[in-house]
Scaffold this motif. Structure first.
Motif, short mmCIF file in Angstrom:
data_model
loop_
_atom_site.label_atom_id
_atom_site.label_comp_id
_atom_site.label_asym_id
_atom_site.label_seq_id
_atom_site.Cartn_x
_atom_site.Cartn_y
_atom_site.Cartn_z
N LEU A 1 0.85 -1.19 0.00
CA LEU A 1 0.00 0.00 0.00
C LEU A 1 0.89 1.24 0.00
CD1 LEU A 1 -2.38 -1.16 2.84
CD2 LEU A 1 -2.99 -1.01 0.43
N TYR A 2 0.29 2.36 -0.35
CA TYR A 2 1.02 3.63 -0.28
C TYR A 2 0.80 4.22 1.10
CZ TYR A 2 1.72 3.04 -5.20
OH TYR A 2 2.10 2.55 -6.41
N LEU A 3 1.86 4.19 1.90
CA LEU A 3 1.74 4.56 3.31
C LEU A 3 1.45 6.04 3.50
CD1 LEU A 3 4.67 2.43 4.77
CD2 LEU A 3 2.27 1.82 4.44
N ASP A 4 1.91 6.88 2.59
CA ASP A 4 1.71 8.31 2.76
C ASP A 4 0.44 8.81 2.08
OD1 ASP A 4 4.02 8.77 4.31
OD2 ASP A 4 5.26 8.61 2.53
N ASN A 5 -0.43 7.88 1.75
CA ASN A 5 -1.75 8.27 1.24
C ASN A 5 -2.81 7.74 2.20
OD1 ASN A 5 -0.15 7.89 -1.67
ND2 ASN A 5 -1.60 9.57 -1.59
N THR A 6 -4.01 8.31 2.09
CA THR A 6 -5.09 7.84 2.97
C THR A 6 -5.68 6.55 2.42
OG1 THR A 6 -6.78 9.02 1.74
CG2 THR A 6 -5.71 10.23 3.52
N LEU B 1 -4.36 8.30 7.20
CA LEU B 1 -3.17 7.90 6.45
C LEU B 1 -2.86 6.44 6.75
CD1 LEU B 1 -0.67 10.89 6.80
CD2 LEU B 1 -1.92 10.14 4.78
N PHE C 1 -6.91 5.12 -6.09
CA PHE C 1 -5.80 4.83 -7.00
C PHE C 1 -6.02 3.51 -7.73
CE2 PHE C 1 -1.65 2.62 -7.42
CZ PHE C 1 -1.13 3.37 -8.46
N PHE C 2 -6.34 2.48 -6.97
CA PHE C 2 -6.54 1.18 -7.61
C PHE C 2 -7.78 1.18 -8.50
CE2 PHE C 2 -3.54 -0.20 -4.32
CZ PHE C 2 -2.65 -0.89 -5.14
N ALA C 3 -8.78 1.96 -8.12
CA ALA C 3 -9.95 2.09 -8.98
C ALA C 3 -9.54 2.67 -10.33
CB ALA C 3 -11.00 2.97 -8.32
N GLY C 4 -8.64 3.64 -10.29
CA GLY C 4 -8.14 4.24 -11.53
C GLY C 4 -7.35 3.25 -12.35
N GLU D 1 -7.57 7.31 -0.68
CA GLU D 1 -6.70 7.58 -1.82
C GLU D 1 -6.11 6.30 -2.40
OE1 GLU D 1 -5.44 11.98 -0.16
OE2 GLU D 1 -3.96 10.37 -0.18
#
Ligand SMILES: Nc1ncnc2c1ncn2[C@@H]1O[C@H](COP(=O)(O)OP(=O)(O)O)[C@@H](O)[C@H]1O
Ligand SMILES: [Mg+2]
Lengths: 392, 288
Positions: B133-138, B177, B145-148, B141
């Motif tokens: 996962l992207y730790l600095d995103n909520t 976050l 992101f994965f939906a995109g 988010e």
């Protein structure tokens, strides 16, 4: 390549920066700090340089000379001394030439400006007999250890000579062109007003983009690898090209922000004026950023964690600072090191930025720089897409 | 779907062809001896369409063979458990299936396409063992992101996000976050990211590690609901109690498949009462 997927990467990265305020601060404050520190320390204007002035010039007493009238006499040493810029130079009058030289020798003064006894006399002779080899000569005994200061002293002296000649040309009724002392300086660009900060600002913009983009890319991709997100993406419909371009767009936004901050700071705080097309200047800086983003992805493969990533800093920092023409012209570095600068992309970025911002050049004049930057970006970005594709 | 089955009378060995539709059970009388029997045409969604097929799949890291001539088939709508102790090659198998590693020998097919295949990836959900996962995103988010990445429309995403957050019990943490979440919560989010785009095939690498028992039960309920909808679920685990909930399990040891079947079958086959014992009997090591 699909836009929605590409933009997903850009959006996520930008949102990350929004949360990670400190990194954002680093991105914006680092170049600002650079321009402030260098702007104020090197401020362009060298001030209060200790200079010993020795005027042994007897001058020429009032009277007549064949062809030319010196009704008021000539005291050229005095005249020039009076025209010396007292803001740049802190002038100490000294009676003895060898004492003055000794002071410079001992590092107590930066320069000794010495007018010999026959200075005015020689001036007269050379006026009367332009073909003779006699020339009035002012001696500048100079500590050249600091080129900036040495340059400032020489500039002040030649300026004083020129001002004196301008004044004399009127009273003596001689054309300046005939003056044996005339120092002819013609500025092609910058009108003689170019300060260090003017020269430095385009460099800082390029340098900041290069450093920030490279470092942040390395760290982002080291984390992508270590956190496993990269693997997850490679097991998704997203292509390597979309990953790379998605990040590029995010960096373009950040780079734009950064460049604008630096430009505004340079213009507001230091009155740096931009002669050329600002959009061209920004385009150049973007190209430089794209290339270094690719470089960052490539380098990230060689680092296992953030600590290792940081170790790349000096590797990139020093050649760029020293050899790419950031602080001093490439021509002034040792000739055997100069060829190295050709393989440092920053060189082309700085060169193009300066040409645009100081000289007002257009694409037609900087196309070689731009072509090199495009080639660099194409190479590293393609390389990084291929690298991401690589499987074990 | 209409089909024809050739059946042999167990009594007189007479062979005849019986037509029927999938899902039908037909009572047949032998025209020769009069024996009565049932012919079953299994329903299509009852695990007859192969979705994943490994043929002699081998993956070696240098001289070390992590996956060794693996043959297995997973059918549509199955929950298939890859079971084995640490280092037995579960993750490696999944990574080959997801196209992250290229096989040294053999091949893997998913939905009739040979992996790696980029177009296939749209239909696949992958939850890596590490919570990628992207730790600095909520939380939001990350999901967005994965939906995109999986080309979901905005409406699709909004409804799926809600479903998923409710399922993994992270609704309250939508705007937190990821770096502030606990390990278990990250695991749950990682699962949500894998299932968000409603894939046809999901690979879940140890999805229940660090998840409390209550939520684990919820997870399994969800997995079974997924397979009921026709989604093929492949799960790796080294928890024996979880393996019991799989439709079928494959036991891996040193990269080799040492046994395969439904948990009941395996227990019957070895005459044991728990999978743990069955596994020991089949030549496995202790799991944990
Ligand atoms: N990149 C790698 N290089 C070398 N050996 C590896 C690598 N990845 C995994 N292995 C080895 O392959 C074996 C199987 O690993 P893995 O598939 O992760 O097992 P599991 O998921 O069942 O715990 C282990 O012995 C592991 O040490
Ligand atoms: Mg594993």
């Amino acid at each position: 390549m699909r836009l929605q997927r590409t933009l997903a990467f850009s959006k996520r990265t930008l949102l990350q920066f929004r949360h990670d305020r400190r990194t954002l601060a680093f991105v914006l404050v680092m170049p600002l700090l650079m321009i402030l520190i260098f702007g104020y320390t090197f401020g362009g204007d060298v001030k209060g340089v200790n200079v010993q002035l020795v005027n042994n010039d007897f001058g020429i007493q009032p009277g007549g000379t064949p062809g030319i009238s010196f009704s008021q006499g000539i005291f050229l040493g005095d005249n020039i001394s009076k025209h010396l810029d007292t803001e740049t130079l802190d002038i100490h009058v000294s009676a003895n030439a060898s004492e003055a030289r000794q002071l410079v020798h001992d590092g107590k003064a930066w320069a000794a400006v010495i007018f010999p006894a026959n200075f005015s006399e020689n001036f007269q002779w050379s006026l009367a007999y332009p073909e003779s080899s006699i020339r009035p000569t002012v001696e500048v005994y100079l500590d050249g250890s600091n080129p900036t200061i040495a340059g400032a002293v020489l500039k002040a002296v030649s300026q004083a000579i020129q001002d004196t000649m301008n004044a004399l040309a009127v009273t003596l009724n001689i054309s300046q062109a005939h003056s044996p002392l005339a120092v002819s300086t013609v500025y092609a660009y910058g009108g003689g007003e170019t300060r260090f900060i003017d020269y430095f600002a385009p460099g800082v913009i390029s340098f900041a983009i290069m450093m920030v983009t490279t470092m942040i890319t390395i760290i982002l991709f080291v984390n992508e690898r270590r956190n496993g997100t990269l693997q997850r993406l490679l097991a998704s419909p997203a292509t390597e090209a979309e990953i790379v371009v998605g990040y590029s767009l995010a960096f373009a936004v950040i780079g734009l922000l950064q460049s604008i901050v630096v430009l505004v700071a340079a213009m507001v705080l230091f009155n740096v004026s931009i002669v050329g097309n600002i959009f061209l200047a920004l385009l150049v800086v973007m190209l430089l950023g794209f290339g270094h983003q690719g470089l960052g992805i490539l380098l990230s493969a060689g680092a296992k964690n953030e600590l290792q990533a940081v170790q790349f800093i000096p590797l990139i920092l020093f050649p760029s600072i020293l050899l790419a023409g950031l602080f001093w012209p490439i021509e002034s570095i040792p000739s055997y090191l100069q060829p190295i600068s050709y393989v440092i992309p920053l060189r082309y970025g700085i060169d193009a930025e300066r040409s645009v911002m100081l000289r007002g050049w257009g694409l037609g004049e900087i196309w070689i720089d731009v072509a090199v930057l495009i080639a660099f970006a194409a190479l590293t970005l393609t390389g990084s897409a291929l690298l991401l594709k690589r499987k074990s | 779907m209409m089909a024809e089955k050739r059946v042999q009378c167990p009594q007189c060995k007479n062979i005849q062809a019986i037509p029927g539709a999938s899902g039908e059970v037909i009572v047949v009388t032998c025209p020769v001896c009069g024996f009565q029997g049932k012919v079953v045409f299994p329903p299509l969604d009852q695990k007859t369409i192969p979705v994943i097929q490994l043929k002699q799949l081998t993956k070696a890291y240098g001289r070390f063979t992590a996956v060794d001539h693996l043959n297995l088939t997973v059918y549509k709508g199955e929950t298939y458990g890859l079971l084995g102790p640490n280092g037995s090659g579960k993750t490696t198998t999944i990574k080959v299936l997801c196209g992250l590693l290229s096989p040294t020998a053999g091949q893997a097919m998913i939905l009739g396409q040979r992996v790696p295949c980029k177009t296939l990836m749209q239909k696949i959900g992958y939850m890596p063992q590490e919570t990628a996962l992207y730790l600095d995103n909520t939380v939001h988010e990350n999901l967005a992101f994965f939906a995109g990445i999986y080309s979901m429309t905005h409406d699709q995403f909004l409804s799926q996000e809600q479903t998923m957050l409710r399922f993994v019990d992270l609704e309250r943490w939508r705007d937190a976050l990821v770096s502030t979440l606990s390990g278990g919560m990250r695991h749950r989010l990682s699962l949500a990211c894998a299932l968000l785009h409603e894939p046809d095939v999901v690979f879940l690498d140890e999805p229940t590690v660090g998840v409390d028992p209550e939520l684990r039960a919820t997870f399994w309920g969800f997995f079974h609901a997924l397979s009921a909808k026709g989604c093929t679920v492949v799960i790796t685990t080294h928890y024996m109690d979880e393996a019991d909930r799989c439709g079928r399990v494959g036991l891996l040891r040193n990269g080799r498949l040492i046994a395969e079947g439904s948990p009941q079958d395996l227990k019957l086959q070895t005459g044991t009462t728990s999978l743990e014992d069955a596994f020991m009997r089949l030549g496995g090591r202790k799991m944990v």
